[in-house]
Design a protein around this motif. Structure first.
Motif, PDB file in Angstrom:
ATOM      1  N   UNK A 157       0.810  -0.980   0.083  1.00 43.45           N
ATOM      2  CA  UNK A 157      -0.001   0.048   0.047  1.00 43.45           C
ATOM      3  C   UNK A 157       1.034   1.299   0.112  1.00 43.45           C
ATOM      4  N   UNK A 158       0.717   2.287  -0.910  1.00 42.30           N
ATOM      5  CA  UNK A 158       1.349   3.321  -1.261  1.00 42.30           C
ATOM      6  C   UNK A 158       2.571   3.273  -2.368  1.00 42.30           C
ATOM      7  N   UNK A 159       2.809   4.395  -3.074  1.00 44.57           N
ATOM      8  CA  UNK A 159       3.545   4.250  -4.059  1.00 44.57           C
ATOM      9  C   UNK A 159       2.804   4.680  -5.212  1.00 44.57           C
ATOM     10  N   UNK A 160       3.269   4.857  -6.562  1.00 44.91           N
ATOM     11  CA  UNK A 160       2.550   5.432  -7.404  1.00 44.91           C
ATOM     12  C   UNK A 160       2.411   4.552  -8.712  1.00 44.91           C
ATOM     13  N   UNK A 161       2.521   3.111  -8.419  1.00 51.12           N
ATOM     14  CA  UNK A 161       2.398   2.160  -9.638  1.00 51.12           C
ATOM     15  C   UNK A 161       1.047   2.050 -10.157  1.00 51.12           C
ATOM     16  N   UNK A 162       0.179   1.906  -9.086  1.00 46.47           N
ATOM     17  CA  UNK A 162      -1.379   1.802  -9.351  1.00 46.47           C
ATOM     18  C   UNK A 162      -2.345   2.673  -8.509  1.00 46.47           C
ATOM     19  N   UNK A 163      -3.379   3.184  -9.165  1.00 48.89           N
ATOM     20  CA  UNK A 163      -4.290   3.747  -8.345  1.00 48.89           C
ATOM     21  C   UNK A 163      -5.610   3.001  -8.362  1.00 48.89           C
ATOM     22  N   UNK A 164      -6.264   3.033  -7.273  1.00 53.13           N
ATOM     23  CA  UNK A 164      -7.550   2.420  -7.460  1.00 53.13           C
ATOM     24  C   UNK A 164      -8.494   2.759  -6.059  1.00 53.13           C
ATOM     25  N   UNK A 165      -9.438   1.929  -5.867  1.00 50.02           N
ATOM     26  CA  UNK A 165     -10.028   2.180  -4.761  1.00 50.02           C
ATOM     27  C   UNK A 165     -10.488   0.634  -3.816  1.00 50.02           C
ATOM     28  N   UNK A 166     -10.516   0.751  -2.504  1.00 50.45           N
ATOM     29  CA  UNK A 166     -10.544  -0.326  -1.725  1.00 50.45           C
ATOM     30  C   UNK A 166     -11.723  -1.207  -2.010  1.00 50.45           C
ATOM     31  N   UNK A 167     -11.613  -2.572  -2.473  1.00 50.25           N
ATOM     32  CA  UNK A 167     -12.948  -3.261  -2.798  1.00 50.25           C
ATOM     33  C   UNK A 167     -13.201  -4.217  -1.689  1.00 50.25           C
ATOM     34  N   UNK A 168     -12.295  -4.531  -0.890  1.00 52.44           N
ATOM     35  CA  UNK A 168     -12.400  -5.503   0.202  1.00 52.44           C
ATOM     36  C   UNK A 168     -11.156  -5.522   0.854  1.00 52.44           C
ATOM     37  N   UNK A 169     -11.444  -5.583   2.596  1.00 48.55           N
ATOM     38  CA  UNK A 169     -10.392  -5.919   3.541  1.00 48.55           C
ATOM     39  C   UNK A 169     -10.794  -6.981   4.433  1.00 48.55           C
ATOM     40  N   UNK A 215      -3.528  -7.887  -2.487  1.00 45.86           N
ATOM     41  CA  UNK A 215      -2.331  -7.402  -1.764  1.00 45.86           C
ATOM     42  C   UNK A 215      -2.452  -8.046  -0.311  1.00 45.86           C
ATOM     43  N   UNK A 216      -1.155  -8.239   0.154  1.00 48.64           N
ATOM     44  CA  UNK A 216      -0.964  -8.823   1.583  1.00 48.64           C
ATOM     45  C   UNK A 216      -0.265  -7.534   2.269  1.00 48.64           C
ATOM     46  N   UNK A 217      -1.470  -6.879   2.984  1.00 47.92           N
ATOM     47  CA  UNK A 217      -0.965  -5.660   3.582  1.00 47.92           C
ATOM     48  C   UNK A 217      -0.707  -5.938   5.121  1.00 47.92           C
ATOM     49  N   UNK A 218      -0.226  -5.041   5.886  1.00 48.52           N
ATOM     50  CA  UNK A 218       0.219  -4.952   7.068  1.00 48.52           C
ATOM     51  C   UNK A 218      -0.821  -5.599   8.043  1.00 48.52           C
ATOM     52  N   UNK A 219      -0.951  -6.348   9.231  1.00 51.02           N
ATOM     53  CA  UNK A 219      -1.801  -6.950   9.799  1.00 51.02           C
ATOM     54  C   UNK A 219      -2.647  -5.688  10.546  1.00 51.02           C
ATOM     55  N   UNK A 220      -2.158  -4.528  10.682  1.00 53.32           N
ATOM     56  CA  UNK A 220      -3.215  -3.440  11.339  1.00 53.32           C
ATOM     57  C   UNK A 220      -3.739  -2.643  10.283  1.00 53.32           C
ATOM     58  N   UNK A 221      -3.526  -2.847   8.870  1.00 52.12           N
ATOM     59  CA  UNK A 221      -4.068  -1.962   7.870  1.00 52.12           C
ATOM     60  C   UNK A 221      -5.509  -2.131   7.848  1.00 52.12           C
ATOM     61  N   UNK A 222      -6.022  -0.966   7.960  1.00 54.34           N
ATOM     62  CA  UNK A 222      -7.419  -0.775   7.878  1.00 54.34           C
ATOM     63  C   UNK A 222      -8.014   0.276   6.786  1.00 54.34           C
ATOM     64  N   UNK A 223      -8.878   0.321   6.009  1.00 57.59           N
ATOM     65  CA  UNK A 223      -9.444   1.288   5.089  1.00 57.59           C
ATOM     66  C   UNK A 223     -10.960   1.019   4.776  1.00 57.59           C
ATOM     67  N   UNK A 224     -11.766   2.137   4.643  1.00 58.47           N
ATOM     68  CA  UNK A 224     -13.073   1.926   4.340  1.00 58.47           C
ATOM     69  C   UNK A 224     -13.427   1.562   2.858  1.00 58.47           C
ATOM     70  N   UNK A 225     -14.310   0.867   2.497  1.00 55.40           N
ATOM     71  CA  UNK A 225     -14.912   0.304   1.102  1.00 55.40           C
ATOM     72  C   UNK A 225     -14.913   1.491   0.316  1.00 55.40           C
ATOM     73  N   UNK A 226     -14.360   1.536  -0.752  1.00 55.36           N
ATOM     74  CA  UNK A 226     -14.439   2.530  -1.881  1.00 55.36           C
ATOM     75  C   UNK A 226     -13.556   3.858  -1.669  1.00 55.36           C
TER      76      UNK A 226
END
Length: 347
Positions: free
Chosen positions: A279-291, A311-322
């Motif tokens: 998560x982070x960087x500028x290779x791809x841009x999108x929206x969160x579809x599922x966590x 993506x396998x993100x950090x264990x404490x990563x959280x984000x809202x859908x869309x």
């Protein structure tokens, strides 16, 4: 014990070809896993080794001896099935004893052999019980003991853990691997579960539509997939496969570019494993579809304009859908596949 050789083996059922021109050498004492989706030919291959199916063409040898016309009972192999195949009216002791009676082993040896096999699978206290009084894991261990007591030169295991829950599958994997090392018996294991294959195998044979796709150690299969089928089958979540095109050392797909081998051109598929994305960087841009938090890791699905990226993100990563998110990746961990699906630029 014994090695196994399959040379140009074919199995057809009328016009349908179940196994196509298979050549495979299995070393003495090796633990080999046949892996693939339902209908790929893995169980048919095992049944031909066992003598339960006869090849349409080619040769099957065990210990150097041609087996094509040898009956199953004379091949000195033991099978463990998904459904346990225990006799419900017999005690566990008698179930384990059954192969000894069929092979006319002297009765004076039965108790010693049964007790030894039962202790190896930790069933010594349950020999007087019938299968219906045991748990699924205990019944599978009884089936293993029945195979062990035969002292065969080859073990054949057909999805033996499929009926067990996740926790039991994990503990049985450890037990099967330990037993195979202790007994030093050549073992062929059929599964559609990649975790079983990766954790148990010395080598994995990946099959699809009756054809071998790749043979290698678990590390080789994971790190150097031969084609898009293998890349998309191995890994949890599987490798992200992004169609695009390549020219002048640049891969181009909708919403992204990436460096690629300079000689690559035309239609190309880029592969990137979820653990090599971040998560982070500028290779791809999108929206969160599922966590999906799992405790030790968070699985994140990102939707771009034309696809979904895992993506396998950090264990404490959280984000809202869309919610908006950017994705980066390790440029040294990219895979490229040609229009035919085969890997290009492999080591």
């Amino acid at each position: 014990m014994a090695s196994i050789q399959l040379k140009n083996v074919v199995k057809s059922f009328g016009s349908f070809i179940g196994v196509q021109d298979m050549t495979l050498n299995i070393a003495d004492e090796e633990f080999l896993v046949l892996l693939g989706p339902s209908g790929c030919g893995k169980t048919t291959t095992m049944r031909m080794i066992a003598g339960l199916e006869h090849p349409t063409g080619g040769e099957i040898r065990i210990g150097g001896d041609l087996m094509n016309e040898v009956d199953a009972r004379d091949r000195d192999v033991a099978m463990v099935f998904q459904g346990y195949a225990l006799y419900p009216n017999m005690s566990i002791y008698e179930n384990i004893r059954f192969p000894l009676r069929m092979r006319k082993i002297p009765k004076v040896r039965h108790d010693e052999l049964i007790q030894r096999a039962a202790e190896m699978v930790e069933l010594g206290l349950f020999l007087d019980r019938k299968p219906g009084a045991l748990s699924g894991g205990q019944r599978q261990r009884a089936a293993l003991a029945r195979a062990i007591v035969r002292q065969p030169q080859v073990f054949l295991m057909d999805e033996p853990l499929s009926n067990l829950d996740a926790k039991l599958r994990a503990s049985m994997r450890v037990q099967i691997k330990h037993l195979q090392r202790e007994l030093r018996v050549t073992t062929v294991y059929v599964t559609h579960d990649q975790i079983e294959a990766m954790t148990l195998a010395d080598r994995i044979v990946i099959m699809n539509k009756g054809v071998i796709q790749q043979i290698g150690t678990p590390d080789e299969i994971y790190s150097n997939p031969a084609n898009t089928f293998v890349a998309g089958f191995i890994g949890s979540p599987p490798m992200n496969l992004i169609p695009g095109s390549a020219s002048n050392g640049i891969f181009i797909a909708e919403g992204m570019t990436a460096p690629c081998p300079s000689g690559l051109s035309g239609k190309v598929t880029l592969g990137i494993r979820p653990e090599d994305c971040r998560v982070g960087g500028d290779n791809l841009h999108g929206v969160v579809y599922g966590v999906e938090p799992t405790g030790d890791v968070t699985y994140l699905t990102v939707r771009t304009a034309s696809r979904k990226i895992e993506i396998k993100a950090a264990r404490d990563f959280r984000a809202g859908i869309d919610s908006a998110v950017t994705v980066g990746y390790d440029p040294d961990r990219l895979y490229f596949f040609g229009e035919d699906g085969n890997r290009v630029g492999a080591d």
